[in-house]
Motif scaffolding. Structure first.
Motif, short mmCIF file in Angstrom:
data_model
loop_
_atom_site.label_atom_id
_atom_site.label_comp_id
_atom_site.label_asym_id
_atom_site.label_seq_id
_atom_site.Cartn_x
_atom_site.Cartn_y
_atom_site.Cartn_z
N LEU A 204 4.00 1.05 6.01
CA LEU A 204 3.16 1.99 5.27
C LEU A 204 3.59 2.19 3.82
CD1 LEU A 204 2.60 4.85 7.90
CD2 LEU A 204 0.88 3.30 6.97
N TYR A 205 4.77 1.71 3.47
CA TYR A 205 5.32 2.03 2.16
C TYR A 205 4.46 1.45 1.02
CZ TYR A 205 8.78 3.23 -1.37
OH TYR A 205 9.42 3.79 -2.46
N SER A 206 3.92 0.26 1.21
CA SER A 206 3.09 -0.34 0.16
C SER A 206 1.81 0.47 -0.04
CB SER A 206 2.75 -1.79 0.49
OG SER A 206 2.07 -1.87 1.72
N LYS A 207 1.26 1.01 1.07
CA LYS A 207 0.07 1.86 0.95
C LYS A 207 0.42 3.15 0.21
CE LYS A 207 -3.24 2.20 4.04
NZ LYS A 207 -4.11 2.56 5.19
N PHE A 208 1.58 3.71 0.53
CA PHE A 208 2.04 4.90 -0.17
C PHE A 208 2.14 4.63 -1.68
CE2 PHE A 208 6.01 6.28 -2.23
CZ PHE A 208 5.68 7.60 -2.51
N LYS A 209 2.70 3.50 -2.07
CA LYS A 209 2.87 3.18 -3.49
C LYS A 209 1.52 3.07 -4.20
CE LYS A 209 6.35 2.18 -5.31
NZ LYS A 209 7.28 3.02 -6.10
#
Length: 415
Positions: A204-209
């Motif tokens: 999910l981290y890339s979506k958060f960024k």
């Protein structure tokens, strides 16, 4: 923060001991200490502390302490110990009671056993944020108080004199600003930053960024329960409703520096008794045909300002039935005297002659309504309801319960 592969799954009422490994994942003393402090903040209702360990109670959900995620799952005693099965049961109960919305992307990941509850909530929030950004983030008026070089708005005279004795060219004023740096966005930004902390290293981290890059820079504020009470609803803010609800859940359950070290903690925990009650009520309302009325949270005065409230009241034609839900596998045991007295009182106050104590089970057992001694018109039954159907959560329990009452009184199904 490490990747989210340090996951320990336990069932409600199970125990974890620090210094041990569970499926090659260590439960350490620092995790125990953090859980102990979290429990203390919540009146010791989440767990029981034992020697070098934590015994979980009837609260289920997820706790994350730095890189360790602990998922507490519901389970019926004697049932299958497949944790993936009971995780799906929990997720579907949360979804049915509107405490969780699993979208198509989330559901796809849910079918893989690597997912857990925090990921689902985080993804739900990020999807809501992306939707808001696509639709266009709103602007609102806010009061801006600052030292400026041009006089505009209201001069805050006392502060102006104090700050600008030397700088005669400046004015300390209050004035209205119309922009995106307002309370709603400030709250969402806090929730977004928490997700960034806890999703680092995950899928999910890339979506958060991406969401973070598209979201405006706003002022940092301290958010607590009172902050959410200051929010006002309008047609303009209606699209933010779901995102703010998830943000509230995330922010108010985030306990920074709860342990003696630097561990941050996020805990999303749900009382399984309440969840079972809400699930039964929603399924009954969904199954109610014409002539059948289902109500929850209906209370009546009892004594000296004390009210009584059965979990569910059902009116079928001219007859009333009361249900009290109990999240435990009663097995071959009899209900407690306290529970039976409670059901007798419910019958009296709601003019009901059939009260039902409803338990989850692995096999449905149709209730037999038995009269209380000396009160032939008052009956109570013990109902066991299979909550699984083909290895998934039984979505037809509402129809089953109503049919129990209909069969008992031999009423037509379409009354």
């Amino acid at each position: 923060m490490s990747k989210r592969n340090n996951i320990i799954q336990v069932f409600e009422h199970n125990t974890l001991y620090y210094g041990r490994e569970y499926n090659d994942v260590s439960f350490e003393e620092k995790h125990f200490n953090a859980l102990a402090k979290l429990n203390q903040l919540h009146n010791n209702q989440y767990f029981t502390l034992i020697h070098k360990g934590v015994k979980f109670s009837h609260y289920v959900g997820v706790v994350q302490i730095d890189g360790l995620t602990i998922e507490i799952l519901p389970k019926i005693d004697g049932g299958d110990s497949n944790k993936f099965l009971w995780q799906k049961v929990l997720v579907n109960m949360l979804r049915a009671t509107k405490k969780l919305k699993v979208n198509k992307v989330g559901q796809a990941h849910l079918n893989k056993q690597q997912i857990h509850l925090l990921d689902i909530y985080f993804e739900w929030f990020l999807n809501e944020m992306q939707l808001l950004i696509r639709q266009g983030l709103i602007k609102q008026y806010r009061k801006n108080t600052n030292n400026v070089k041009a006089l505009k708005g209201k001069l805050e005279f006392a502060i102006h004199i104090n700050k600008n004795l030397i700088h005669k060219e400046r004015f300390y004023t209050s004035h209205q600003v119309y922009d995106q740096n307002h309370l709603i966005h400030q709250i969402l930004s806090i929730a977004l930053d928490i997700i960034g902390q806890f999703s680092s290293g995950t899928y999910l981290y890339s979506k958060f960024k991406r969401v973070k890059a598209d979201f405006p820079e706003v002022s940092k504020i301290v958010v607590n329960a009172e902050t959410f009470k200051r929010l006002t609803n309008s047609r303009k803010t209606q699209p933010y409703k779901t995102a703010l609800e998830i943000a509230r859940l995330i922010i108010l359950n985030f306990a920074p520096n709860v342990s003696s070290g630097k561990e941050n903690m996020l805990a999303l925990l749900f009382n399984m008794n309440d969840l079972w009650e809400e699930f039964v009520l929603i399924k009954l309302k969904g199954a109610a045909n014409k002539g059948i009325e289902v109500k929850g949270q209906e209370s009546k005065p009892f004594w000296n300002g004390i009210n009584i409230r059965p979990d569910v009241v059902i009116n079928i034609a001219d007859k009333t039935y009361v249900i009290d839900t109990k999240w435990k596998n009663i097995g071959s045991s009899k209900p407690s005297t306290h529970d039976l007295r409670q059901m007798y009182v419910y019958n009296e106050y709601w003019t009901s002659f059939n009260a039902l104590l409803l338990y989850p089970s692995l096999e449905s057992v149709e209730p037999k309504f038995i009269a209380f001694e000396g009160a032939e018109n008052h009956h109570c039954a013990l109902g066991k309801l299979n909550i699984l159907n083909g290895g998934v959560l039984n979505e037809n329990i509402g129809e089953e319960i109503i049919n129990w009452f209909l069969a008992n009184d031999k009423l037509p199904v379409d009354c």
